[in-house]
Scaffold this active site. Structure first.
Site, PDB file in Angstrom:
ATOM      1  N   THR A  68       3.954   9.218   3.996  1.00 51.34           N
ATOM      2  CA  THR A  68       4.013   9.516   2.562  1.00 51.34           C
ATOM      3  C   THR A  68       3.880  11.012   2.334  1.00 51.34           C
ATOM      4  OG1 THR A  68       1.641   9.071   2.399  1.00 51.34           O
ATOM      5  CG2 THR A  68       3.131   7.297   1.734  1.00 51.34           C
ATOM      6  N   GLU A 132       1.196   9.339  -3.840  1.00 53.50           N
ATOM      7  CA  GLU A 132       1.872   9.445  -2.541  1.00 53.50           C
ATOM      8  C   GLU A 132       3.242   8.802  -2.661  1.00 53.50           C
ATOM      9  OE1 GLU A 132      -0.391   7.438   0.368  1.00 53.50           O
ATOM     10  OE2 GLU A 132      -2.245   8.390  -0.253  1.00 53.50           O
TER      11      GLU A 132
HETATM   12  C1  FMN Z   1       4.308   1.580  -1.370  1.00 52.20           C
HETATM   13  C2  FMN Z   1       2.868   1.823  -1.060  1.00 52.20           C
HETATM   14  C3  FMN Z   1       1.913   0.929  -1.502  1.00 52.20           C
HETATM   15  C4  FMN Z   1       0.567   1.122  -1.229  1.00 52.20           C
HETATM   16  N1  FMN Z   1      -0.354   0.220  -1.678  1.00 52.20           N
HETATM   17  C5  FMN Z   1      -1.663   0.395  -1.395  1.00 52.20           C
HETATM   18  C6  FMN Z   1      -2.634  -0.541  -1.852  1.00 52.20           C
HETATM   19  O1  FMN Z   1      -2.348  -1.505  -2.563  1.00 52.20           O
HETATM   20  N2  FMN Z   1      -3.922  -0.332  -1.491  1.00 52.20           N
HETATM   21  C7  FMN Z   1      -4.315   0.736  -0.731  1.00 52.20           C
HETATM   22  O2  FMN Z   1      -5.493   0.851  -0.417  1.00 52.20           O
HETATM   23  N3  FMN Z   1      -3.420   1.656  -0.318  1.00 52.20           N
HETATM   24  C8  FMN Z   1      -2.111   1.508  -0.629  1.00 52.20           C
HETATM   25  N4  FMN Z   1      -1.185   2.416  -0.212  1.00 52.20           N
HETATM   26  C9  FMN Z   1      -1.647   3.696   0.283  1.00 52.20           C
HETATM   27  C10 FMN Z   1      -1.876   3.783   1.732  1.00 52.20           C
HETATM   28  O3  FMN Z   1      -3.190   3.344   1.948  1.00 52.20           O
HETATM   29  C11 FMN Z   1      -1.729   5.261   2.035  1.00 52.20           C
HETATM   30  O4  FMN Z   1      -0.373   5.589   2.046  1.00 52.20           O
HETATM   31  C12 FMN Z   1      -2.426   5.614   3.279  1.00 52.20           C
HETATM   32  O5  FMN Z   1      -3.779   5.711   2.962  1.00 52.20           O
HETATM   33  C13 FMN Z   1      -1.959   6.910   3.899  1.00 52.20           C
HETATM   34  O6  FMN Z   1      -2.486   7.993   3.250  1.00 52.20           O
HETATM   35  P1  FMN Z   1      -2.638   9.352   4.042  1.00 52.20           P
HETATM   36  O7  FMN Z   1      -1.253   9.723   4.540  1.00 52.20           O
HETATM   37  O8  FMN Z   1      -3.204  10.321   3.027  1.00 52.20           O
HETATM   38  O9  FMN Z   1      -3.574   9.118   5.188  1.00 52.20           O
HETATM   39  C14 FMN Z   1       0.162   2.251  -0.472  1.00 52.20           C
HETATM   40  C15 FMN Z   1       1.123   3.175  -0.039  1.00 52.20           C
HETATM   41  C16 FMN Z   1       2.462   2.967  -0.317  1.00 52.20           C
HETATM   42  C17 FMN Z   1       3.470   3.959   0.164  1.00 52.20           C
END
Ligand code: FMN
Length: 198
Positions: A68, A132
């Site tokens: 992301t 993100e």
């Molecule tokens: C389409 C999408 C849906 C997401 N849905 C959730 C969610 O419902 N709950 C959650 O805790 N994180 C969700 N995430 C976030 C991920 O946890 C997040 O991308 C991950 O923590 C990576 O973050 P970082 O690159 O900062 O480490 C989602 C991310 C995306 C791209």
């Protein structure tokens, strides 16, 4: 599905504490619709965002197979002041700093379908509100610091907490399919040529 707050993300952020997100349930997972929202974007959409891509914690790519691109805090208000936390879909474009940049390919800089998570990532217990964007495309290289523009066109689901990484990955994969189905609709495809994009 658990009750969903009607407060905007910015209102929740002003309370100073990460909100408690509902836990994903088996019935939520199996009952998910493959297409959501109206035939054409409705208020508050489209929402136009832009800002330089920031580094997150990097878990999206490593842990979830879903890299992301984070937008800086200053870029969030057009979205966070009018929408609640959750998962959204639309289009995004990465714009290199120089016209002759060759770190990205021609297809990397096109207007591409995206899914966006606006919230506190309860599975990872983030302390701050983040936006993100996962662009559905294989990029030739990273693009931290490059300008990213996005047009958000609709809402998919609330942000949830998970008991396993696999369940979160499974929902993100469904989000991507839902987003692509939603963006097939002609009134949404029109935004690939929105003047917001270069
Ligand atoms: C389409 C999408 C849906 C997401 N849905 C959730 C969610 O419902 N709950 C959650 O805790 N994180 C969700 N995430 C976030 C991920 O946890 C997040 O991308 C991950 O923590 C990576 O973050 P970082 O690159 O900062 O480490 C989602 C991310 C995306 C791209």
């Amino acid at each position: 599905m658990a009750a969903v707050t009607t407060q905007t993300a910015a209102e929740v952020a002003s309370l100073g504490e990460p909100p408690v997100a509902p836990l994903q349930t088996e019935s939520f997972r199996v009952d998910r619709p493959q297409i959501v929202g109206p035939e054409s974007p409705e208020s508050p959409f489209p929402i136009r965002l832009s800002g330089p891509v920031q580094k997150g914690f990097g878990r999206g790519g490593k842990d979830l197979g879903c890299p992301t691109a984070n937008l800086p805090d200053e870029s969030l208000p057009p979205m966070s002041s009018v929408t609640k936390t959750g998962v959204y879909y639309g289009y995004a474009q990465v714009i290199p700093p120089r016209k002759d940049d060759d770190t990205l390919s021609r297809t990397d800089v096109e207007v591409l379908p995206m899914v966006m998570s606006l919230g506190w990532n309860p599975f990872y217990k983030n302390e701050r509100l983040t936006a993100e964007i996962h662009i559905m495309h294989e990029f030739k290289s990273d693009f931290y610091g490059y300008l990213m523009k996005a047009v958000v066109l609709g809402y998919i689901r609330p942000e949830l907490d998970y008991t396993s990484r696999e369940a979160l990955i499974d929902d993100i994969e469904t989000d991507k399919r839902v987003a692509l189905n939603c963006l097939q609709r002609p009134e949404y495809q029109k935004y690939t040529t929105d003047p917001h994009f270069s």
